[in-house]
Design an enzyme around this catalytic site. Sequence first.
Site, PDB file in Angstrom:
ATOM      1  N   THR A 182      -9.571   4.125   0.147  1.00 20.92           N
ATOM      2  CA  THR A 182     -10.506   5.241  -0.039  1.00 20.92           C
ATOM      3  C   THR A 182     -11.514   5.291   1.099  1.00 20.92           C
ATOM      4  O   THR A 182     -11.790   6.344   1.664  1.00 20.92           O
ATOM      5  CB  THR A 182     -11.249   5.091  -1.389  1.00 20.92           C
ATOM      6  OG1 THR A 182     -10.299   5.203  -2.448  1.00 20.92           O
ATOM      7  CG2 THR A 182     -12.322   6.155  -1.557  1.00 20.92           C
ATOM      8  N   ARG A 208      -0.266   4.507   0.092  1.00 23.29           N
ATOM      9  CA  ARG A 208      -0.756   5.612   0.918  1.00 23.29           C
ATOM     10  C   ARG A 208       0.020   5.659   2.225  1.00 23.29           C
ATOM     11  O   ARG A 208       0.534   4.654   2.692  1.00 23.29           O
ATOM     12  CB  ARG A 208      -2.230   5.402   1.288  1.00 23.29           C
ATOM     13  CG  ARG A 208      -3.252   5.905   0.325  1.00 23.29           C
ATOM     14  CD  ARG A 208      -4.627   5.690   0.958  1.00 23.29           C
ATOM     15  NE  ARG A 208      -5.683   5.674  -0.026  1.00 23.29           N
ATOM     16  CZ  ARG A 208      -6.405   6.733  -0.369  1.00 23.29           C
ATOM     17  NH1 ARG A 208      -6.182   7.897   0.194  1.00 23.29           N
ATOM     18  NH2 ARG A 208      -7.361   6.619  -1.282  1.00 23.29           N
ATOM     19  N   GLU A 257       0.850  -1.203   0.000  1.00 26.19           N
ATOM     20  CA  GLU A 257       0.000   0.000   0.000  1.00 26.19           C
ATOM     21  C   GLU A 257       0.876   1.240   0.000  1.00 26.19           C
ATOM     22  O   GLU A 257       1.727   1.408   0.870  1.00 26.19           O
ATOM     23  CB  GLU A 257      -0.919  -0.004   1.226  1.00 26.19           C
ATOM     24  CG  GLU A 257      -1.750   1.257   1.409  1.00 26.19           C
ATOM     25  CD  GLU A 257      -2.617   1.597   0.204  1.00 26.19           C
ATOM     26  OE1 GLU A 257      -2.350   2.648  -0.433  1.00 26.19           O
ATOM     27  OE2 GLU A 257      -3.544   0.837  -0.112  1.00 26.19           O
ATOM     28  N   VAL A 291     -25.469   7.999  -4.881  1.00 29.72           N
ATOM     29  CA  VAL A 291     -25.286   7.919  -3.432  1.00 29.72           C
ATOM     30  C   VAL A 291     -24.336   8.998  -2.905  1.00 29.72           C
ATOM     31  O   VAL A 291     -24.685   9.760  -1.988  1.00 29.72           O
ATOM     32  CB  VAL A 291     -24.753   6.517  -3.038  1.00 29.72           C
ATOM     33  CG1 VAL A 291     -24.485   6.445  -1.547  1.00 29.72           C
ATOM     34  CG2 VAL A 291     -25.737   5.440  -3.457  1.00 29.72           C
ATOM     35  N   HIS A 308     -40.677  -3.949  20.818  1.00 31.19           N
ATOM     36  CA  HIS A 308     -41.506  -2.744  20.703  1.00 31.19           C
ATOM     37  C   HIS A 308     -41.090  -1.733  21.779  1.00 31.19           C
ATOM     38  O   HIS A 308     -40.837  -2.133  22.911  1.00 31.19           O
ATOM     39  CB  HIS A 308     -42.977  -3.129  20.896  1.00 31.19           C
ATOM     40  CG  HIS A 308     -43.906  -1.952  20.939  1.00 31.19           C
ATOM     41  ND1 HIS A 308     -44.320  -1.296  19.800  1.00 31.19           N
ATOM     42  CD2 HIS A 308     -44.479  -1.295  21.986  1.00 31.19           C
ATOM     43  CE1 HIS A 308     -45.118  -0.297  20.148  1.00 31.19           C
ATOM     44  NE2 HIS A 308     -45.238  -0.282  21.475  1.00 31.19           N
TER      45      HIS A 308
END
Length: 465
Positions: free
Chosen positions: A43, A37, A35, A183, A444
């Site tokens: 992301t 980053r 990786e 979205v 409930h």
Amino acid sequence: MADYDYDVLVIGAGPGGYVAAIRAAQLGLKTACAEGRETLGGTCLNVGCIPSKAMLHASEYFDAAANGAMAKMGIKVKPELDLPTMHGQRIDAVKGLTGGIEFLFKKNKVDWLKGYAQFTSADTVEVAGKSVRAKNIIVATGSSVTPLPGVAVDNDKQIIVDSTGALELAKVPGHMVVIGGGVIGLELGSVWRRLGAKVTVVEFLDQILPGMDGDVRKEANKIFKKQGIEFKLKTKVTKAEVKGKKAVLTLEPAAGGDAETLEADVVLVSIGRRPNTEGLGLDKAGLALNQRGQIETDHDFRTSVPGIWAIGDVIPGPMLAHKAEDEGIACAENIAGLTGIVNHDVIPSVVYTWPEIAGVGLTEEAAKERGEVKVGKFPMLANSRAKTNHEPDGFVKVIADAKSDRVLGVWCIASVAGTMIAQAAQAMEFGATSEDIAYTCHAHPTHSEAIKEAAMAVTGKPIHI
């Protein structure tokens, strides 16, 4: 092992990649993850799912205080926006979670190879100038923002931005134009609308939220309009120019016609995402892409090249972090000789607006194409908890096969729809009928009772409406 540096090398440390690496290590395989980053998590953790939720959550509090929702409950406050602090809590959330992945790598003895990997052959990659050979390589490089021709994104200038830039705005824009009614555009548009911006969404199609159930799309449009978001549907953006500190967009009807211009302080380009496959050297590994730029795999996540696997946004299917995570676990298990399976028919999707929008399985439209269906709907207005909490918007919809009563899809709009949908997904994973859900006792008062009532409505017998 003498020939290989690792049993498993994962390329990419987003949700799919880091989960695959941890699972492979748990199964006793010598594992590394490449990786480039500075932080793990891809992301999703760095500039996507997580920071956007931090801003959504904070902006909901601000909106409740600013627009009278709190006052109706006897809490009188006059909020003052401190945007730097709001950004600060977002950054803290990201820091904590990305650091957590690093801890999990150490705990599970996963080597983090810091750099971007590039294939030099089918079993070897180069990372930061070093050659690494692995028996199995999993491509989990995720996706990035799809560019729009004629619209140049420059996040540093904070005028025409993508989803990353929209999280970093230093001030609330007077007018934000969101290109794309999907979205990400609706979530980030909601954040800045709540904080005081005028928001206009420009969508090429005739309705927002492509791919979602038709009833959900229509209802969501109504709810967002009520919240003050403006929509320009069946409209395309052909050009965007920065003039001083503003952007001027050129719009045309999707079907063709006269152009018009629209001025904005900030433009968010949010027309979708594309697989990250460039620069991987896939040709040197002997891998070709399909017409959509994706890597094709079989049911077990094997590619056409033995020893190379692929998961997440780089393969066909919805670009969702939880899909990638499940595929990461299944792929690692398959490599270890176990049976790893992902049921792609039961992948929930959620829009984290207010209220939330969620669905799993088939839309009513898609279900009807396959055969006769029965549909049950129940409005949140008739749910005691939603009514008590002043959250009347939305509904739950259960779609079942007319003959077998097996649940084919569940769609809902509710304040906690993203949490509610888990029950529906689990029921469908077990092959539940609408009757199974209807006769399961629900606590409930909870929002989830609306799922029970919608299931009861499939056979025409809800109680509270």
